[in-house]
Design a protein around this motif. Structure first.
Motif, PDB file in Angstrom:
ATOM      1  N   ASP A 170       3.882   4.011   9.990  1.00 51.67           N
ATOM      2  CA  ASP A 170       2.606   4.479  10.509  1.00 51.67           C
ATOM      3  C   ASP A 170       2.752   5.950  10.876  1.00 51.67           C
ATOM      4  N   VAL A 171       1.621   6.643  10.954  1.00 51.18           N
ATOM      5  CA  VAL A 171       1.607   8.053  11.346  1.00 51.18           C
ATOM      6  C   VAL A 171       0.863   8.192  12.660  1.00 51.18           C
ATOM      7  N   VAL A 222       7.962  14.547   9.101  1.00 51.33           N
ATOM      8  CA  VAL A 222       7.118  15.271  10.061  1.00 51.33           C
ATOM      9  C   VAL A 222       6.223  16.243   9.311  1.00 51.33           C
ATOM     10  N   GLY A 223       5.057  16.521   9.898  1.00 55.88           N
ATOM     11  CA  GLY A 223       4.159  17.510   9.338  1.00 55.88           C
ATOM     12  C   GLY A 223       4.698  18.920   9.501  1.00 55.88           C
ATOM     13  N   ASP A 224       4.128  19.846   8.741  1.00 50.59           N
ATOM     14  CA  ASP A 224       4.640  21.222   8.711  1.00 50.59           C
ATOM     15  C   ASP A 224       4.575  21.917  10.066  1.00 50.59           C
ATOM     16  N   GLU A 250       1.350  15.740  12.582  1.00 54.06           N
ATOM     17  CA  GLU A 250       1.674  14.323  12.715  1.00 54.06           C
ATOM     18  C   GLU A 250       3.128  14.048  12.369  1.00 54.06           C
ATOM     19  N   VAL A 251       3.603  12.910  12.856  1.00 53.30           N
ATOM     20  CA  VAL A 251       4.906  12.397  12.442  1.00 53.30           C
ATOM     21  C   VAL A 251       4.679  11.053  11.762  1.00 53.30           C
ATOM     22  N   ARG A 252       5.595  10.700  10.891  1.00 53.97           N
ATOM     23  CA  ARG A 252       5.586   9.368  10.296  1.00 53.97           C
ATOM     24  C   ARG A 252       6.778   8.598  10.837  1.00 53.97           C
ATOM     25  N   VAL A 253       6.512   7.365  11.235  1.00 55.71           N
ATOM     26  CA  VAL A 253       7.548   6.520  11.838  1.00 55.71           C
ATOM     27  C   VAL A 253       7.814   5.329  10.931  1.00 55.71           C
ATOM     28  N   ARG A 254       9.073   5.140  10.596  1.00 61.71           N
ATOM     29  CA  ARG A 254       9.479   3.895   9.943  1.00 61.71           C
ATOM     30  C   ARG A 254       9.693   2.879  11.054  1.00 61.71           C
ATOM     31  N   VAL A 274       0.854  -1.187   0.000  1.00 61.08           N
ATOM     32  CA  VAL A 274       0.000   0.000   0.000  1.00 61.08           C
ATOM     33  C   VAL A 274       0.886   1.232   0.000  1.00 61.08           C
ATOM     34  N   ALA A 275       0.297   2.367  -0.290  1.00 62.14           N
ATOM     35  CA  ALA A 275       1.055   3.611  -0.302  1.00 62.14           C
ATOM     36  C   ALA A 275       1.535   3.967   1.107  1.00 62.14           C
ATOM     37  N   ILE A 276       2.744   4.451   1.194  1.00 60.20           N
ATOM     38  CA  ILE A 276       3.252   4.944   2.473  1.00 60.20           C
ATOM     39  C   ILE A 276       2.470   6.200   2.843  1.00 60.20           C
ATOM     40  N   PRO A 277       1.923   6.273   4.059  1.00 61.41           N
ATOM     41  CA  PRO A 277       1.119   7.441   4.419  1.00 61.41           C
ATOM     42  C   PRO A 277       1.985   8.686   4.599  1.00 61.41           C
ATOM     43  N   ALA A 278       1.409   9.843   4.280  1.00 58.89           N
ATOM     44  CA  ALA A 278       2.074  11.122   4.510  1.00 58.89           C
ATOM     45  C   ALA A 278       1.528  11.735   5.794  1.00 58.89           C
ATOM     46  N   PRO A 279       2.375  12.305   6.635  1.00 59.18           N
ATOM     47  CA  PRO A 279       1.879  12.899   7.877  1.00 59.18           C
ATOM     48  C   PRO A 279       1.115  14.190   7.616  1.00 59.18           C
ATOM     49  N   ALA A 280       0.046  14.406   8.381  1.00 54.04           N
ATOM     50  CA  ALA A 280      -0.659  15.677   8.364  1.00 54.04           C
ATOM     51  C   ALA A 280       0.169  16.727   9.104  1.00 54.04           C
ATOM     52  N   ASP A 281      -0.346  17.929   9.194  1.00 58.14           N
ATOM     53  CA  ASP A 281       0.436  19.048   9.724  1.00 58.14           C
ATOM     54  C   ASP A 281       1.027  18.766  11.103  1.00 58.14           C
TER      55      ASP A 281
END
Length: 329
Positions: free
Chosen positions: A106-107, A81-83, A37-41, A28-35
Motif C-alpha cells: 500500500d502507499v 519512496v517518491g522523489d 508518498e512511500v510504498r510499504v510492503r 492487481v498492479a503494485i501501486p507506485a508512490p507519488a512524489d
C-alpha cells in the motif's frame, strides 16, 4: 526496477469485498508512490470493528470495494519512496495510516508513516488502533486518584486499563466475557464486574465508590446499553468518554441524568490524520519502553485469503478472541 525501487509491471495480491459477507483475492498492479508518498510492503494489517458495517452490506455500501479497501491498520517495510520524500528510505520498518492495506503493498503520504524501532522488530504492530488508545486516554484526562470505570475489556479496553493504571487511577473493568475479566485483572484492574444486570451493576459501583460513582467512565463497546450504563456509573461533574464506535444507527441518551449530574461528555474519536499519527508515535514509544503491552491481545491471525473468517470472528467474538490481524508471508 527504477532507482526508487518501483516495479510498475509487477502484481500483488489484494482482497476486496464483493458483496455482503463475501470477499475475493485478486491480482492487481503494485501501486507506485507519488512524489511525497512511500510504498510499504506490508507484513500485516489489523482487522478493525469499523469494517463490520460495510461487511454486512448496508444500503449505502457500494461493491466491489477498492483492492485492499477498508484495511487501515498496516505495518511493514518501505520498499519504494517518491522523489520528494526525505524522512524515509527503502528498508525502514514502519506502521502506516493508509486505506487499502488488505493487500501485499500500500502507499501513503510520508506524514502518515511512523518508524518502528529495532526494539519492536518481529512484533506485529497495528499502529492505528494503538494510536487510538493513546488519543482516547489523553482526551479522558485521567489523573492519579481518579476512579475510572471502563466498560468493555476487549483489545481497546485492556489497553485503556493499562494506561489508566499507569496514571495512578483506580480502575473498575466491566465485560460480559469471563476470560476478558480475567485479562482485565492481569492488566491491573482493581475491580472487575460482569456485564449482566444493569441495576445490580449500578448498586455494586455505588458501594465500591462510597456512593460517589466514578470520576471518569469510558464506554468502549459501541452499543446502546453500555452507553446507558456509562452515564449511570459517572458521578457528578464526571467525564463520560465515548470510545466505542457507534455505527449501527441512532442512539438515545438520558439527558435528564446528564443534566442533573453535570457530566462532561467527550466523543473521543478523531478524523485528523496528524492526531492519529501523534497517537501512533506515542504508542510506539510506550510499547518500546514496555509501558504498554498489547502484543498478547492480538489473539487471532489469518492469511489474506481468510479475511472473511477474520471479519466473522471480529463480529462473533468467539471464546478467547480479542483482535484479529491479517499476516502476509
Amino acid at each position: 526496477m527504477d532507482a526508487a525501487g518501483r516495479t510498475p509491471s509487477a502484481t500483488m495480491k489484494a482482497a476486496r469485498l464483493t458483496g455482503p459477507g463475501r470477499i475475493e483475492v485478486i491480482d492487481v498492479a503494485i501501486p507506485a508512490p507519488a512524489d511525497r508518498e512511500v510504498r510499504v510492503r506490508l507484513q500485516g494489517c489489523g482487522v478493525c470493528a469499523s469494517n463490520l458495517g460495510p461487511w454486512q452490506g448496508p444500503e449505502w455500501m457500494k461493491f466491489p470495494t477498492a483492492p485492499g479497501g477498508l484495511g487501515h491498520e498496516g505495518w511493514g517495510m518501505i520498499d519504494a519512496v517518491g522523489d520528494a520524500v526525505t524522512a524515509f528510505a527503502p528498508g525502514d520498518r514502519v506502521a502506516v495510516l493508509s486505506q487499502n492495506a488488505y493487500a501485499e503493498y500500500d502507499v501513503a503520504p510520508e506524514e502518515c508513516v511512523v518508524t518502528l524501532p529495532p526494539g519492536l522488530e518481529g512484533r506485529a504492530f497495528p499502529g492505528e488502533p494503538l494510536g487510538c488508545a493513546m488519543n482516547i486516554f489523553r482526551r479522558s484526562n485521567v489523573k492519579a486518584g481518579d476512579c475510572v470505570a471502563i466498560i468493555g475489556a476487549g483489545f481497546l479496553g485492556l489497553l485503556l486499563i493499562q494506561l489508566c493504571k499507569m496514571a495512578g487511577a483506580r480502575v473498575i473493568a466491566l465485560s460480559r466475557r469471563p476470560f476478558a475479566l480475567a485479562l482485565a485483572r492481569q492488566a491491573g484492574a482493581d475491580e472487575v464486574i460482569a456485564l449482566a444486570d444493569h441495576f445490580a451493576i449500578i448498586e455494586q459501583v455505588h458501594q465500591l465508590t462510597g456512593g460517589r460513582f466514578c470520576n471518569v467512565t469510558i464506554e468502549a463497546v459501541g452499543k446502546q446499553w453500555p452507553l446507558d450504563l456509562a452515564a449511570d456509573l459517572t458521578g457528578e461533574r464526571g467525564r463520560l468518554v465515548i470510545a466505542g464506535y457507534h455505527q449501527d444507527g441512532l442512539r438515545q441518551v438520558n439527558m435528564q441524568l446528564w443534566n442533573w449530574r453535570g457530566l462532561d461528555v467527550i466523543n473521543a474519536h478523531e478524523r485528523d490524520a496528524a492526531i492519529y499519527i501523534g497517537g501512533m508515535r506515542e504508542a510506539v514509544a510506550a510499547c518500546e519502553a514496555g509501558r504498554l503491552q498489547p502484543f498478547d491481545y492480538l489473539t487471532h491471525r489469518y492469511p489474506l485469503e481468510r479475511l472473511d473468517e477474520a471479519l466473522d470472528a471480529t463480529r462473533d467474538r468467539p471464546e478467547g478472541f480479542l483482535k484479529a490481524v491479517v499476516m502476509f508471508s
